[in-house]
Design a protein around this motif. Structure first.
Motif, PDB file in Angstrom:
ATOM      1  N   TYR A 114       2.015  -2.032   4.497  1.00 51.62           N
ATOM      2  CA  TYR A 114       2.986  -0.749   4.307  1.00 51.62           C
ATOM      3  C   TYR A 114       4.370  -1.430   4.299  1.00 51.62           C
ATOM      4  O   TYR A 114       4.567  -2.017   5.143  1.00 51.62           O
ATOM      5  CB  TYR A 114       2.856   0.403   5.036  1.00 51.62           C
ATOM      6  CG  TYR A 114       1.546   1.218   4.579  1.00 51.62           C
ATOM      7  CD1 TYR A 114       1.587   2.233   3.836  1.00 51.62           C
ATOM      8  CD2 TYR A 114       0.258   0.849   4.965  1.00 51.62           C
ATOM      9  CE1 TYR A 114       0.357   2.944   3.470  1.00 51.62           C
ATOM     10  CE2 TYR A 114      -0.730   1.659   4.981  1.00 51.62           C
ATOM     11  CZ  TYR A 114      -0.764   2.681   4.028  1.00 51.62           C
ATOM     12  OH  TYR A 114      -1.821   3.360   3.567  1.00 51.62           O
ATOM     13  N   VAL A 115       5.335  -0.849   3.739  1.00 53.00           N
ATOM     14  CA  VAL A 115       6.765  -0.910   3.767  1.00 53.00           C
ATOM     15  C   VAL A 115       6.990  -0.058   4.873  1.00 53.00           C
ATOM     16  O   VAL A 115       6.512   1.382   4.914  1.00 53.00           O
ATOM     17  CB  VAL A 115       7.600  -0.405   2.574  1.00 53.00           C
ATOM     18  CG1 VAL A 115       9.072  -0.502   2.816  1.00 53.00           C
ATOM     19  CG2 VAL A 115       7.285  -1.303   1.384  1.00 53.00           C
TER      20      VAL A 115
ATOM     21  N   ARG B 159       0.677  -1.311   0.156  1.00 51.56           N
ATOM     22  CA  ARG B 159      -0.037  -0.062   0.101  1.00 51.56           C
ATOM     23  C   ARG B 159       0.781   1.516   0.024  1.00 51.56           C
ATOM     24  O   ARG B 159       0.234   2.565  -0.019  1.00 51.56           O
ATOM     25  CB  ARG B 159      -0.959   0.093   1.237  1.00 51.56           C
ATOM     26  CG  ARG B 159      -2.050  -0.991   1.015  1.00 51.56           C
ATOM     27  CD  ARG B 159      -2.860  -1.325   2.279  1.00 51.56           C
ATOM     28  NE  ARG B 159      -3.731  -0.211   2.399  1.00 51.56           N
ATOM     29  CZ  ARG B 159      -4.522   0.013   3.360  1.00 51.56           C
ATOM     30  NH1 ARG B 159      -4.585  -0.698   4.441  1.00 51.56           N
ATOM     31  NH2 ARG B 159      -5.206   1.187   3.579  1.00 51.56           N
ATOM     32  N   GLY B 160       2.133   0.943   0.074  1.00 55.11           N
ATOM     33  CA  GLY B 160       3.029   2.258   0.149  1.00 55.11           C
ATOM     34  C   GLY B 160       4.065   2.191   1.327  1.00 55.11           C
ATOM     35  O   GLY B 160       4.392   1.190   1.676  1.00 55.11           O
ATOM     36  N   MET B 161       4.602   3.253   1.410  1.00 57.32           N
ATOM     37  CA  MET B 161       5.726   3.364   2.494  1.00 57.32           C
ATOM     38  C   MET B 161       5.094   4.146   3.694  1.00 57.32           C
ATOM     39  O   MET B 161       4.226   5.135   3.569  1.00 57.32           O
ATOM     40  CB  MET B 161       6.951   3.981   1.981  1.00 57.32           C
ATOM     41  CG  MET B 161       7.685   3.112   1.092  1.00 57.32           C
ATOM     42  SD  MET B 161       9.419   3.736   1.104  1.00 57.32           S
ATOM     43  CE  MET B 161       9.928   2.778  -0.437  1.00 57.32           C
TER      44      MET B 161
ATOM     45  N   VAL C 152       6.675   6.075   7.280  1.00 54.05           N
ATOM     46  CA  VAL C 152       7.950   6.276   8.321  1.00 54.05           C
ATOM     47  C   VAL C 152       7.282   5.814   9.837  1.00 54.05           C
ATOM     48  O   VAL C 152       6.163   6.252  10.140  1.00 54.05           O
ATOM     49  CB  VAL C 152       7.977   7.678   8.127  1.00 54.05           C
ATOM     50  CG1 VAL C 152       9.164   8.184   9.074  1.00 54.05           C
ATOM     51  CG2 VAL C 152       8.729   8.075   6.783  1.00 54.05           C
TER      52      VAL C 152
END
Lengths: 267, 267
Positions: free
Chosen positions: B226-227, B174-176, B178
């Protein structure tokens, strides 16, 4: 208190014996320590191999359990399996050689205390700033005083104390100083040598070339002949960098399925 | 960029090969990785023994240097001795198994990146949340995107990035996100077994019983597919506890010579 005592120099080291002798005067002590020297193993744990445990005598009497693993293994095995009733506190040391600055990260002595803290126990690591100390009494006295405080005030879950003792006679220790992990820079190199069968090997060598001289740094407290006491935790997040990373635009590219539509890997 | 590539699963692991193949399309890559699997060695370094290095081929061509030490040893030896010109960035992985929560502390993969950061290089550790991944493309793509950002923005000295990739097809990532190091609680125990010679041994086993479900925790980012990208540093000081410790009265007892006049140790 009931003390679980370990170290990283191994169960036959002088430092753990001195600490044991000092602790048993006031506390109930159980020793689970590495069978062999485990310096600089950091927070290594063993799960690819089994661990073995042997009883060890000193001066004809049972002294403790020698474990085939690392200092962190000793604490984990003691608490998860070997030691009942559970200890009130985990103590690791006395290590020969200071564990200040970046050495905190490499230290098996500190990692044993950290493992205790991870498992929910107050913990203390203690090291002396010498490889040939003539006298452990400043170190043992510091540990006893700190244990008295832990008994009185407690330690928050996950916190351990990293104690470093200067290499001076006890009468010349100037007191205790609460410190943070300081900066220590090594000039390291590898000695490139050739073995009798003509094969090359490399041996790590290095000297400290720069230390932080702020009075609240662990390295400077030792240099000033104070006992350094540093509270240690195990969250490695760099919080200041978190916010900065959010401006890298990595998250902005998020969205179901569209981020990784074009994988860069082409095999 | 010039990439120093290492891992903790060993130079013959699939993860490092996949990452190597992805990196060489855009970067200059030199591999210095452990000869054998080094999982959970934490930040162990080797100085009681020498290190040895062997060239390793893959598919008939030179692939990299196999080192007899730990992941941190590989990075230290590469930077202090083996690799010239020096790398621009250190990359460690792809590890099989997520390195999130408390596992960050035990991880050889992360410690290789941390060692790079200690030595002054930007560094990235990457792990995939599976022991049998079918596909490394989400992980390699994430690393390439992050290296592009490191080249553009730089990383402050001493900071590395711990990247964890969910075990889903790349199109479902789904994306990254933080993140910070989250909390992960293990129910651990030791299997007590008896060997064919009737001697007892213990084998560590355990399951995750509780994970932190805050969206900014690394564990939850993975669970949300997510990453996870966590900035990592190596100052273990518990700063909040510093102030509290100052109220323990340890420092108040300070004063030349009077603190340790009566050592508690009586042998």
């Amino acid at each position: 208190m009931r003390v679980l005592l370990t170290n990283d120099d191994g169960i036959f080291a002088k430092g753990i014996e001195a600490l044991y002798e000092a602790l048993i005067a006031e506390h109930d002590v159980v020793v689970v320590a590495p069978e062999t020297e485990q310096s600089a193993v950091g927070h290594a744990i063993t799960f690819l191999d089994p661990l073995r445990v042997k009883p060890v005598k000193r001066n004809g009497a049972f002294f403790g359990h020698a474990c085939s693993g690392t200092p962190a293994d000793c604490v984990k095995l003691a608490i998860r399996e070997l030691v009942r009733p559970l200890p009130d506190v985990v103590v690791s040391g006395i290590n020969l050689g200071a564990n200040v600055g970046i050495n905190v990260l490499y230290s098996g002595t500190v990692s044993a205390a950290t493992e205790g803290a991870i498992l929910g126990f107050p913990a203390v690591a203690v090291s002396i700033d010498s490889f040939e100390p003539s006298d452990f009494s400043a170190a043992t006295d510091a540990v006893l005083r700190i244990l008295e405080r832990i008994e009185r005030f407690g330690l928050p879950r996950g916190v351990s104390l990293n104690v470093n003792v200067p290499n001076v006679p006890a009468s010349q220790v100037r007191g205790m100083r609460v410190t943070r992990q300081g900066r220590l820079t090594y000039q390291e190199s590898y000695d490139r040598r050739v073995d009798p069968r003509n094969r090359v090997y490399y041996w790590l060598t290095g000297n400290i070339v720069e230390t932080e001289n702020s009075p609240d740094a662990d390295v400077q407290a030792l240099a000033d002949h104070y006992v350094s006491v540093t509270p240690i935790q195990h969250d490695l997040t760099h919080y200041a960098m978190l916010e900065e990373l959010k401006h890298w635009g990595l998250e902005a590219e998020s969205g179901p399925g569209d981020f990784f539509l074009a994988p860069a890997q082409s095999k």
